[in-house]
Design a protein around this motif. Structure first.
Motif, PDB file in Angstrom:
ATOM      1  N   VAL A   1       0.849  -1.189   0.000  1.00 48.70           N
ATOM      2  CA  VAL A   1       0.000   0.000   0.000  1.00 48.70           C
ATOM      3  C   VAL A   1       0.887   1.242   0.000  1.00 48.70           C
ATOM      4  O   VAL A   1       1.833   1.338   0.773  1.00 48.70           O
ATOM      5  N   GLN A   2       0.567   2.157  -0.874  1.00 46.90           N
ATOM      6  CA  GLN A   2       1.274   3.443  -0.919  1.00 46.90           C
ATOM      7  C   GLN A   2       0.295   4.534  -0.513  1.00 46.90           C
ATOM      8  O   GLN A   2      -0.868   4.503  -0.891  1.00 46.90           O
ATOM      9  N   LEU A   3       0.793   5.482   0.268  1.00 47.94           N
ATOM     10  CA  LEU A   3      -0.054   6.557   0.782  1.00 47.94           C
ATOM     11  C   LEU A   3       0.540   7.895   0.393  1.00 47.94           C
ATOM     12  O   LEU A   3       1.750   8.113   0.525  1.00 47.94           O
ATOM     13  N   GLN A   4      -0.300   8.792  -0.061  1.00 47.74           N
ATOM     14  CA  GLN A   4       0.124  10.131  -0.475  1.00 47.74           C
ATOM     15  C   GLN A   4      -0.708  11.152   0.268  1.00 47.74           C
ATOM     16  O   GLN A   4      -1.919  11.244   0.048  1.00 47.74           O
ATOM     17  N   ALA A   5      -0.053  11.903   1.143  1.00 48.66           N
ATOM     18  CA  ALA A   5      -0.750  12.910   1.944  1.00 48.66           C
ATOM     19  C   ALA A   5      -0.564  14.296   1.336  1.00 48.66           C
ATOM     20  O   ALA A   5       0.454  14.583   0.710  1.00 48.66           O
ATOM     21  N   SER A   6      -1.566  15.124   1.569  1.00 53.27           N
ATOM     22  CA  SER A   6      -1.499  16.506   1.089  1.00 53.27           C
ATOM     23  C   SER A   6      -2.402  17.380   1.943  1.00 53.27           C
ATOM     24  O   SER A   6      -3.180  16.870   2.762  1.00 53.27           O
ATOM     25  N   GLY A   7      -2.292  18.694   1.751  1.00 54.54           N
ATOM     26  CA  GLY A   7      -3.213  19.614   2.408  1.00 54.54           C
ATOM     27  C   GLY A   7      -2.635  20.431   3.532  1.00 54.54           C
ATOM     28  O   GLY A   7      -3.315  21.293   4.086  1.00 54.54           O
ATOM     29  N   GLY A   8      -1.399  20.172   3.904  1.00 53.20           N
ATOM     30  CA  GLY A   8      -0.809  20.952   4.976  1.00 53.20           C
ATOM     31  C   GLY A   8      -0.531  22.377   4.542  1.00 53.20           C
ATOM     32  O   GLY A   8      -0.696  22.735   3.378  1.00 53.20           O
ATOM     33  N   GLY A   9      -0.132  23.194   5.506  1.00 45.57           N
ATOM     34  CA  GLY A   9       0.180  24.574   5.195  1.00 45.57           C
ATOM     35  C   GLY A   9       0.294  25.412   6.438  1.00 45.57           C
ATOM     36  O   GLY A   9       0.392  24.884   7.557  1.00 45.57           O
ATOM     37  N   LEU A  10       0.261  26.724   6.235  1.00 42.46           N
ATOM     38  CA  LEU A  10       0.370  27.685   7.325  1.00 42.46           C
ATOM     39  C   LEU A  10      -1.003  28.279   7.596  1.00 42.46           C
ATOM     40  O   LEU A  10      -1.691  28.725   6.663  1.00 42.46           O
ATOM     41  N   VAL A  11      -1.395  28.289   8.856  1.00 41.00           N
ATOM     42  CA  VAL A  11      -2.696  28.827   9.235  1.00 41.00           C
ATOM     43  C   VAL A  11      -2.549  29.547  10.568  1.00 41.00           C
ATOM     44  O   VAL A  11      -1.688  29.198  11.377  1.00 41.00           O
ATOM     45  N   GLN A  12      -3.377  30.540  10.783  1.00 46.33           N
ATOM     46  CA  GLN A  12      -3.357  31.255  12.061  1.00 46.33           C
ATOM     47  C   GLN A  12      -4.090  30.447  13.125  1.00 46.33           C
ATOM     48  O   GLN A  12      -4.957  29.626  12.815  1.00 46.33           O
ATOM     49  N   ALA A  13      -3.732  30.710  14.355  1.00 51.19           N
ATOM     50  CA  ALA A  13      -4.420  30.048  15.463  1.00 51.19           C
ATOM     51  C   ALA A  13      -5.924  30.299  15.360  1.00 51.19           C
ATOM     52  O   ALA A  13      -6.361  31.416  15.054  1.00 51.19           O
ATOM     53  N   GLY A  15      -7.712  28.842  13.128  1.00 51.14           N
ATOM     54  CA  GLY A  15      -8.085  28.555  11.756  1.00 51.14           C
ATOM     55  C   GLY A  15      -8.295  27.079  11.497  1.00 51.14           C
ATOM     56  O   GLY A  15      -8.235  26.240  12.404  1.00 51.14           O
ATOM     57  N   SER A  16      -8.525  26.750  10.223  1.00 49.61           N
ATOM     58  CA  SER A  16      -8.840  25.380   9.820  1.00 49.61           C
ATOM     59  C   SER A  16      -7.968  24.943   8.650  1.00 49.61           C
ATOM     60  O   SER A  16      -7.526  25.769   7.844  1.00 49.61           O
ATOM     61  N   LEU A  17      -7.764  23.654   8.596  1.00 47.00           N
ATOM     62  CA  LEU A  17      -7.104  23.019   7.458  1.00 47.00           C
ATOM     63  C   LEU A  17      -7.743  21.661   7.236  1.00 47.00           C
ATOM     64  O   LEU A  17      -8.255  21.040   8.177  1.00 47.00           O
ATOM     65  N   ARG A  18      -7.676  21.204   6.008  1.00 47.23           N
ATOM     66  CA  ARG A  18      -8.163  19.870   5.677  1.00 47.23           C
ATOM     67  C   ARG A  18      -7.046  19.093   5.014  1.00 47.23           C
ATOM     68  O   ARG A  18      -6.534  19.500   3.963  1.00 47.23           O
ATOM     69  N   LYS A  86      -4.425  25.102  17.134  1.00 46.58           N
ATOM     70  CA  LYS A  86      -3.611  25.759  18.152  1.00 46.58           C
ATOM     71  C   LYS A  86      -2.144  25.739  17.733  1.00 46.58           C
ATOM     72  O   LYS A  86      -1.704  24.795  17.053  1.00 46.58           O
ATOM     73  N   PRO A  87      -1.378  26.720  18.144  1.00 50.75           N
ATOM     74  CA  PRO A  87       0.046  26.735  17.767  1.00 50.75           C
ATOM     75  C   PRO A  87       0.791  25.467  18.162  1.00 50.75           C
ATOM     76  O   PRO A  87       1.679  25.018  17.426  1.00 50.75           O
ATOM     77  N   GLU A  88       0.438  24.904  19.302  1.00 53.65           N
ATOM     78  CA  GLU A  88       1.130  23.688  19.754  1.00 53.65           C
ATOM     79  C   GLU A  88       0.804  22.463  18.906  1.00 53.65           C
ATOM     80  O   GLU A  88       1.390  21.401  19.106  1.00 53.65           O
ATOM     81  N   GLU A  89      -0.123  22.625  17.969  1.00 53.98           N
ATOM     82  CA  GLU A  89      -0.440  21.528  17.059  1.00 53.98           C
ATOM     83  C   GLU A  89       0.359  21.588  15.761  1.00 53.98           C
ATOM     84  O   GLU A  89       0.130  20.790  14.852  1.00 53.98           O
TER      85      GLU A  89
END
Length: 123
Positions: A1-13, A15-18, A86-89
């Protein structure tokens, strides 16, 4: 099985990301998919898990009510919707797949890993 992750980035405390993670290969054998995260100098920690055949989910206490894991079996893709960040995340977030029991929450329970995607939460 190969896995390809995406969607990270910079967000303010607050905020949301998927995040997304698409599996290929022996996808019919997947029992569970999971998200872990690892901050610099820290151990890799469990975030959320979804069992592939039932859709049942399980979360780390620290993210309950803010993160949602979901899956699209037709697309072999798992998502992690992260709200109220949160920043600690700030960490590298990894997706993982388990072809065995599908009940684990430890990194050693998962035999297949994506490359990780960086999430940075600014204060």
């Amino acid at each position: 099985v190969q896995l390809q992750a995406s969607g990270g980035g910079l967000v303010q405390a607050g905020g949301s990301l998927r995040l997304s993670c698409t599996a290929s290969g022996r996808t019919a054998s997947i029992n569970a998919m999971c998200w872990f995260r690892q901050a610099p100098g820290k151990e890799r920690e469990f975030v959320a898990r979804i069992r592939w055949n039932t859709g049942s989910t399980y979360y780390a206490d620290s993210v309950k009510g803010r993160f949602t894991i979901s899956g699209d079996t037709a697309k072999n893709t798992v998502y992690l919707q992260m709200n109220s960040l949160k920043p600690e995340e700030s960490a590298i977030y990894y997706c993982a797949a388990d072809l065995r029991s599908g009940w684990g929450t430890r990194p050693g329970d998962y035999g297949y890993w994506g490359q990780g995607t960086q999430v940075t939460v600014s204060s």
